[in-house]
Design an enzyme around this catalytic site. Structure first.
Site, PDB file in Angstrom:
ATOM      1  N   GLY A 260      34.911  34.646  36.312  1.00 51.34           N
ATOM      2  CA  GLY A 260      35.449  35.071  37.588  1.00 51.34           C
ATOM      3  C   GLY A 260      36.633  35.998  37.497  1.00 51.34           C
ATOM      4  N   ASP A 261      36.955  36.477  36.297  1.00 48.41           N
ATOM      5  CA  ASP A 261      38.079  37.400  36.150  1.00 48.41           C
ATOM      6  C   ASP A 261      37.810  38.271  34.931  1.00 48.41           C
ATOM      7  OD1 ASP A 261      40.674  38.617  36.327  1.00 48.41           O
ATOM      8  OD2 ASP A 261      41.460  36.786  37.229  1.00 48.41           O
ATOM      9  N   ASP A 262      38.866  38.867  34.346  1.00 51.14           N
ATOM     10  CA  ASP A 262      38.670  39.755  33.207  1.00 51.14           C
ATOM     11  C   ASP A 262      37.949  39.040  32.073  1.00 51.14           C
ATOM     12  OD1 ASP A 262      40.126  41.889  34.417  1.00 51.14           O
ATOM     13  OD2 ASP A 262      42.000  40.900  33.851  1.00 51.14           O
TER      14      ASP A 262
END
Length: 466
Positions: A260-262
């Site tokens: 859900g992110d980098d």
């Protein structure tokens, strides 16, 4: 087959670029295959620890219900007596082993069998509260302290976390819900965090559902992360995959990451605390990464980069269905620098923004940051990048009054849907063979007098012997 919007044959393009940049062997030849340092770290995995125990010998029950924190703690306490006798191995067999946070020791191999699953407890009381990192000055999400990671260690040497593709599952949904509902008392925990450690290998495992960043080596040296699968729901908050932080001589290779992110985020401290701590992230090799993130970047640098980031070498990347390919995130008050970054051989499919620089990103730890501490971003090279179904080729926002210079793009071929493919401001650099046509601040052609301005690796020596 991907379409290339060029009239030059692909072979001719590479020949021209080859001569343009080096006039000699291809610059990646020096690191073809794994770098010797990475290879040496992984060879250590093959060493047989003379002492081995199984977690069941300490009363652990793999039913997914029984809490086994004490069993892990007691097993590792016992194995500590062998740390000066060739080290030891803790074997986790098939089963579902529920546990709270536990510490590792030096000269230890934590080995998960193929059907072994270590489950993070869903009771926050089983994740102790510890001091904030000195380079952050506070918890990353909230003032004050933070929760300790599920698997934790500090001041360690020769630590291996591996197995036959066993699984470590943080069961992070309770933490994500607390974050969304603003009911957190402390900053969320990572799944694995090793601090001030050297000779770290993490390989051949699956990591699921981290409460926060998944793998976080901080203030570490000589780290190899290889052959991992890292998964979390695409809408899970801040579930970064691998975040080397104020660490050097790091190898990240052959991983699949969907979070859900980098997917990978390189950091080095936050504003005045990172500047004061002054430990950069440097000599980082990233290769063979595939993955997806709907909200963030395949590889990002920052936004916490106040201790500096340099000598990052990334190749053989494939990001699909993602928001951004590569992103550099900074802000006034960060200070520090991002320099000598080389990204090569990247394929993008269905990515919203291929390359992005953001110079006003993120909040500050407190009111004591210095707004005049401007980051320096220089000698950033992107080479051999292709992409299909790209919305925007580049959104490159430098910092007015700052230093975003010697940005070089070579052999970039993107099929872009936007009528304004490039948006550039407050930057300067050079380009060669970029399609669609590059923005004005980067239009000056790479030519012999600019070779030294464009960072490449033909004459670089990677990874110090320290």
């Amino acid at each position: 087959m991907r379409r290339r919007s060029s009239t030059l044959p692909v072979v001719d393009v590479f020949v021209v670029l080859f001569a343009l940049f080096t006039g000699a062997p291809f610059p990646w030849a020096a690191v073809k295959g794994s770098h010797p340092h990475c290879k040496k770290l992984r060879e250590n995995m093959g060493e047989i620890r003379p002492h081995s125990v199984t977690i069941t010998e300490f009363g652990a029950v793999g039913d997914g219900v029984t809490l086994n924190t004490k069993a892990f703690q007691n097993a590792i306490f016992y194995l500590n007596s062998f740390s000066d006798k060739g080290g030891a191995k803790l074997f986790v067999p098939a089963g579902r082993w529920l546990t709270g946070s536990f510490h590792l020791i030096s000269h230890l191999t934590l080995w998960l069998d193929e059907d072994a699953v270590i489950l993070g407890s869903m009771n926050s009381d089983d994740w102790p509260v510890v001091d904030p990192l000195p380079s952050y000055g506070r918890g990353r999400e909230l003032m004050g302290e933070r929760h300790q990671s599920l698997i934790y260690g500090h001041n360690l040497t020769d630590v291996i976390i591996t197995g036959h593709n066993g699984t470590i599952d943080g069961q992070g949904s309770i933490w994500w819900n607390s974050f969304r509902n603003k009911t957190l008392n402390y900053t969320r925990p990572h799944l694995v965090e090793l601090m001030n450690s050297t000779g770290v290998v993490i390989s051949n495992l699956t990591f699921l559902n981290s409460p926060f960043w998944t793998i976080h080596p901080v203030y570490c040296s000589h780290v190899s992360v290889q052959n991992l699968t890292i998964l979390a729901p695409l809408n899970s908050p801040n579930t970064d995959g691998i975040d080397p932080d104020s660490s050097d001589n790091v190898c990240i290779e052959d991983c699949y990451i969907s979070t859900g992110d980098d997917l990978i985020s390189i950091k080095s401290g936050w504003d005045e605390y990172g500047i004061s701590y002054g430990r950069p992230s440097r000599n980082i090799l990233i290769r063979g990464i595939t993955g997806k993130t709907q909200t963030s970047a395949g590889i990002s640098i920052g936004s916490e980069m106040s201790g500096g980031v340099s000598e990052v070498h990334a190749e053989n990347l494939h990001f699909f269905g993602s928001h951004t390919g590569i992103r550099i995130k900074t802000s006034p008050g960060r200070g520090g620098y991002v320099r000598n970054i080389y990204v090569s051989n990247m394929t993008l499919d269905g990515v919203y923004i291929a390359i992005r620089f953001t110079s006003h990103y993120g909040e500050h730890p407190d009111e004591f940051f210095d707004p005049s501490a401007l980051p320096i971003v220089e000698q950033i090279t992107f080479k051999d990048v292709i992409g299909d179904n790209i919305k925007t080729a580049g959104l490159l926002e430098g910092l007015e009054g700052g230093s975003f210079q010697n940005i070089c793009l070579s052999n970039i071929i993107l099929n872009v849907t936007s009528k304004s493919p490039w948006n550039c401001s407050s930057i300067h650099g050079y380009s060669y063979f970029v399609s669609p046509e590059i923005c004005q601040p980067l239009k000056e052609s790479i030519s012999p007098e600019h070779y030294s301005d464009c960072y490449h690796l033909s004459d670089q020596k990677w990874f110090s012997s320290a």
